[in-house]
Write a protein that holds these residues in place. Structure first.
Motif, mmCIF file in Angstrom:
data_model
loop_
_atom_site.group_PDB
_atom_site.id
_atom_site.type_symbol
_atom_site.label_atom_id
_atom_site.label_comp_id
_atom_site.label_asym_id
_atom_site.label_seq_id
_atom_site.Cartn_x
_atom_site.Cartn_y
_atom_site.Cartn_z
ATOM 1 N N ALA A 177 -21.128 -10.068 22.011
ATOM 2 C CA ALA A 177 -20.247 -11.158 21.576
ATOM 3 C C ALA A 177 -19.016 -10.599 20.872
ATOM 4 C CB ALA A 177 -21.010 -12.114 20.664
ATOM 5 N N GLN A 178 -19.214 -9.591 20.038
ATOM 6 C CA GLN A 178 -18.093 -8.990 19.331
ATOM 7 C C GLN A 178 -17.182 -8.215 20.279
ATOM 8 O OE1 GLN A 178 -20.617 -6.911 16.562
ATOM 9 N NE2 GLN A 178 -20.225 -8.366 14.911
ATOM 10 N N GLN A 179 -17.788 -7.512 21.262
ATOM 11 C CA GLN A 179 -16.975 -6.768 22.223
ATOM 12 C C GLN A 179 -16.192 -7.714 23.128
ATOM 13 O OE1 GLN A 179 -20.115 -4.243 23.867
ATOM 14 N NE2 GLN A 179 -19.197 -2.471 22.868
ATOM 15 N N ARG A 180 -16.771 -8.862 23.438
ATOM 16 C CA ARG A 180 -16.040 -9.848 24.248
ATOM 17 C C ARG A 180 -14.773 -10.296 23.523
ATOM 18 N NH1 ARG A 180 -17.786 -14.050 28.272
ATOM 19 N NH2 ARG A 180 -16.059 -15.518 28.352
ATOM 20 N N VAL A 181 -14.890 -10.539 22.235
ATOM 21 C CA VAL A 181 -13.720 -10.922 21.440
ATOM 22 C C VAL A 181 -12.674 -9.814 21.480
ATOM 23 C CG1 VAL A 181 -12.918 -11.398 19.101
ATOM 24 C CG2 VAL A 181 -15.004 -12.486 19.947
ATOM 25 N N THR A 182 -13.114 -8.565 21.342
ATOM 26 C CA THR A 182 -12.183 -7.433 21.397
ATOM 27 C C THR A 182 -11.467 -7.386 22.741
ATOM 28 O OG1 THR A 182 -13.508 -6.135 19.854
ATOM 29 C CG2 THR A 182 -12.007 -4.915 21.293
ATOM 30 N N ILE A 183 -12.204 -7.608 23.837
ATOM 31 C CA ILE A 183 -11.605 -7.575 25.177
ATOM 32 C C ILE A 183 -10.535 -8.657 25.321
ATOM 33 C CG2 ILE A 183 -12.091 -8.014 27.618
ATOM 34 C CD1 ILE A 183 -14.842 -6.624 27.092
ATOM 35 N N ILE A 184 -10.843 -9.878 24.900
ATOM 36 C CA ILE A 184 -9.885 -10.978 25.066
ATOM 37 C C ILE A 184 -8.664 -10.775 24.167
ATOM 38 C CG2 ILE A 184 -9.563 -13.464 24.758
ATOM 39 C CD1 ILE A 184 -12.450 -13.822 25.705
ATOM 40 N N ARG A 185 -8.886 -10.285 22.953
ATOM 41 C CA ARG A 185 -7.744 -9.979 22.083
ATOM 42 C C ARG A 185 -6.865 -8.900 22.698
ATOM 43 N NH1 ARG A 185 -10.758 -9.561 16.194
ATOM 44 N NH2 ARG A 185 -10.726 -11.796 15.672
ATOM 45 N N THR A 186 -7.492 -7.900 23.299
ATOM 46 C CA THR A 186 -6.731 -6.817 23.922
ATOM 47 C C THR A 186 -5.906 -7.334 25.090
ATOM 48 O OG1 THR A 186 -8.426 -5.206 23.270
ATOM 49 C CG2 THR A 186 -6.919 -4.561 25.041
ATOM 50 N N LEU A 292 -7.641 -0.871 31.739
ATOM 51 C CA LEU A 292 -7.749 0.387 30.996
ATOM 52 C C LEU A 292 -7.467 0.177 29.509
ATOM 53 C CD1 LEU A 292 -6.137 2.939 33.455
ATOM 54 C CD2 LEU A 292 -8.541 2.789 32.782
ATOM 55 N N ALA A 293 -6.599 -0.764 29.171
ATOM 56 C CA ALA A 293 -6.369 -1.075 27.753
ATOM 57 C C ALA A 293 -7.641 -1.615 27.118
ATOM 58 C CB ALA A 293 -5.225 -2.089 27.618
ATOM 59 N N CYS A 294 -8.394 -2.428 27.864
ATOM 60 C CA CYS A 294 -9.673 -2.947 27.357
ATOM 61 C C CYS A 294 -10.697 -1.828 27.210
ATOM 62 C CB CYS A 294 -10.205 -4.034 28.291
ATOM 63 S SG CYS A 294 -9.175 -5.518 28.371
ATOM 64 N N VAL A 295 -10.738 -0.922 28.188
ATOM 65 C CA VAL A 295 -11.636 0.241 28.100
ATOM 66 C C VAL A 295 -11.319 1.051 26.849
ATOM 67 C CG1 VAL A 295 -12.340 2.407 29.197
ATOM 68 C CG2 VAL A 295 -11.998 0.353 30.604
ATOM 69 N N ASP A 296 -10.038 1.314 26.636
ATOM 70 C CA ASP A 296 -9.621 2.129 25.487
ATOM 71 C C ASP A 296 -9.943 1.447 24.159
ATOM 72 O OD1 ASP A 296 -8.675 3.961 27.314
ATOM 73 O OD2 ASP A 296 -6.572 3.342 27.137
ATOM 74 N N ALA A 297 -9.996 0.116 24.161
ATOM 75 C CA ALA A 297 -10.316 -0.612 22.928
ATOM 76 C C ALA A 297 -11.793 -0.509 22.568
ATOM 77 C CB ALA A 297 -9.917 -2.077 23.074
ATOM 78 N N LEU A 298 -12.632 -0.170 23.561
ATOM 79 C CA LEU A 298 -14.073 -0.133 23.334
ATOM 80 C C LEU A 298 -14.664 1.267 23.325
ATOM 81 C CD1 LEU A 298 -15.297 -3.076 25.622
ATOM 82 C CD2 LEU A 298 -14.856 -3.137 23.171
ATOM 83 N N TYR A 299 -14.039 2.197 24.050
ATOM 84 C CA TYR A 299 -14.641 3.509 24.267
ATOM 85 C C TYR A 299 -13.649 4.629 23.934
ATOM 86 C CZ TYR A 299 -18.223 0.971 26.913
ATOM 87 O OH TYR A 299 -19.218 0.115 27.297
ATOM 88 N N PRO A 300 -14.155 5.783 23.525
ATOM 89 C CA PRO A 300 -13.280 6.935 23.276
ATOM 90 C C PRO A 300 -12.893 7.675 24.555
ATOM 91 C CG PRO A 300 -15.542 7.521 22.766
ATOM 92 C CD PRO A 300 -15.550 6.061 23.111
ATOM 93 N N THR A 301 -13.519 7.323 25.675
ATOM 94 C CA THR A 301 -13.264 7.981 26.954
ATOM 95 C C THR A 301 -13.214 6.941 28.055
ATOM 96 O OG1 THR A 301 -14.172 9.546 28.572
ATOM 97 C CG2 THR A 301 -15.747 8.368 27.201
#
Length: 497
Positions: A177-186, A292-301
């Protein structure tokens, strides 16, 4: 069958909680609490410097609020575990550190109750980071017994029907749920930086258009007309292109009266965007950068986990034509009607009464899609399948459309948008033989045609299924686990047809 409600099988537990509620009220405590300002997230508290508890050297003073997930009594000492959305921490309540009333209140705490505490941060002899409570504030009494297993609920249907408990006791559910919020904000931040304007379009529509899907129908009493819950965002967004908005997007719910599966929910979230004077290749570049911006918001790689494998999202992503993939995996040219029909029959596809383009796409879905590990942009689709898409100038049998596939799952769909009102009216009027009405886009939105006749600029358009994107980026195999409240059959209802 789902697990029955706790109170149905344990009425004595409910009664015990009601008794404690009355005891709290007798002490003059409001069991439903009130305002409790200036709390610190538990994750922040855990980052503070802390040493072993010493009378001559107090630790940092902290204030926290959350839900009690563990409770252990040791005579004149109580140990609790407090949980909020950022983490957990141990509480220690000593009889000589709180008031007499607060000590009585502490004896009435049940698992699931919500409390606020002020206290000193330190470590116990077992090296456990702990808040030694100096003031206890009761915030909410939980009248329903909570699950004893704090590491998760085992019954999947029970979890889905009680998502509020699932979020508390299943860490992965809250994480998603928290990662979904991060994705949509990104997504919003990325598009805003590129100059896109976020807009809103109607959910209730007179014509269900913009996609091939069966709509939900409702009735407006005052106007005495049937309306449809939207199946796509497209046609109203294109009207805004006509109106002069050149870079627009919407993130909104759409509704399709269709089946439920690991990748489908009747209500889901879409991103649709349009860029005047761009085309489908411009949308490829945008899609790659956005994801890729969403990937970078969640992962270091950019190599991320997916199931028991890893997925390499390092750009540039592969781009290959629909026709090339068809030849590679089906074994014939998609323009060869005889060989396509034979290949369809070999795959067990009923060819009776179906147009050639329908057979081509059924073969592509059955044979090719599962092999598209990706990420891969599949471009240049058969034109009859794409009534809203501009044709290639040198080959009108091909439409300037792409779909993005990652691990066999379609994540994005984009066009060079058709802005010719004459051709658009013709394609809306044609339903391909072999397709049912809900599988076709042959729904005439005459106001949309009229809008096109006033002039819509050439444009690229993109749609991304947010739920599927969240599935991919949170390593989740089913769509219901990335939607907080997926559609479920009413409790106790018999299975549908």
């Amino acid at each position: 069958m789902g697990r029955p409600a706790v109170t149905e099988t344990n009425p004595e537990l409910l009664q015990a909680r009601l008794d404690k509620l009355r005891q709290l009220q007798a002490l003059g405590i409001d069991p439903w609490g009130g305002r409790f300002d200036n709390t610190q997230p538990i994750a922040e508290i855990r980052r503070l410097p802390a040493d072993y508890f010493r009378e001559d050297q107090p630790g940092p003073t902290v204030r926290a609020a959350g839900r009690v997930l563990r409770y252990r009594s040791a005579g004149r000492l109580l140990f609790l575990e407090l949980w909020d959305q950022t983490g957990r921490i141990q509480l220690m309540i000593r009889v000589n550190k709180v008031s007499e009333t607060e000590w009585k209140v502490a004896q009435l705490i049940d698992l699931g109750d919500i409390i606020g505490v002020d206290g000193e941060l330190g470590k116990t002899k077992t090296d456990e980071l702990t808040i030694q409570v100096t003031r206890l504030t009761y915030l909410t009494k939980s009248l329903e017994p909570h699950p004893k297993d704090v590491f998760g609920l085992e019954d999947i249907e029970y979890r889905l029907r009680h998502r509020y408990l699932d979020m508390i006791y299943t860490p992965d559910t809250l994480r998603r749920a928290q990662q979904r919020v991060t994705i949509i904000r990104t997504i919003r931040s990325y598009l805003d930086r590129l100059g896109y304007m976020e807009v809103e379009t109607p959910t209730l529509q007179a014509v269900a258009g913009g996609a091939a899907a069966r709509p939900f129908i409702t009735h407006h009493n005052a106007l005495n007309i049937d309306l449809y819950l939207r199946i796509a965002l497209e046609l109203h967004l294109k009207r805004l292109l006509v109106g002069g908005l050149e870079k627009i997007y919407e993130i909104g719910r759409v509704f399709r009266n269709e089946g439920i599966s690991p990748r489908h929910n009747p209500e889901f979230t879409m991103l649709e965007l349009y860029h005047a004077y761009s085309d489908y290749r411009g949308m490829m570049d945008l899609t790659e950068g956005l994801i890729l911006a969403c990937v970078d918001a969640l992962y270091p790689t950019r190599i991320i986990p997916y199931g028991d494998k890893t997925l390499d999202l390092t750009p540039p992503w592969k781009r290959v034509s629909y026709a090339e993939l068809f030849r590679e995996y089906v074994g014939c040219d998609m323009a060869d009607e005889v060989k396509v029909a034979a290949a369809a029959r070999a795959e067990g596809i009923d060819t009776t009464g179906k147009e050639h383009a329908v057979l081509v796409h059924e073969l592509f879905e059955d044979v090719v899609e599962e092999k598209l590990v990706g990420p891969v942009f599949v471009y240049d689709y058969p034109a009859p399948l794409c009534p809203l898409t501009k044709r290639k100038r040198d080959n009108p049998a091909i439409a300037e459309r792409f779909e993005l596939y990652i691990h066999g799952m379609e994540l994005a769909n984009a066009y060079t948008e058709l802005n010719d009102p004459i051709t658009q009216e013709e394609t809306f009027s044609k339903q391909l033989a072999g397709l049912s009405e809900e599988e076709s886009m042959a729904r005439m939105d005459r106001d949309f045609i009229r809008a096109l006749r006033f002039g819509m600029p050439p444009a690229g358009g993109l749609g991304i299924g947010i739920d599927r994107l969240v599935m991919l980026l949170t390593n989740t195999p089913t769509i219901r686990d990335v939607i907080l409240f997926p559609l479920l059959r009413p409790e106790g209802a018999p299975p549908g047809r």
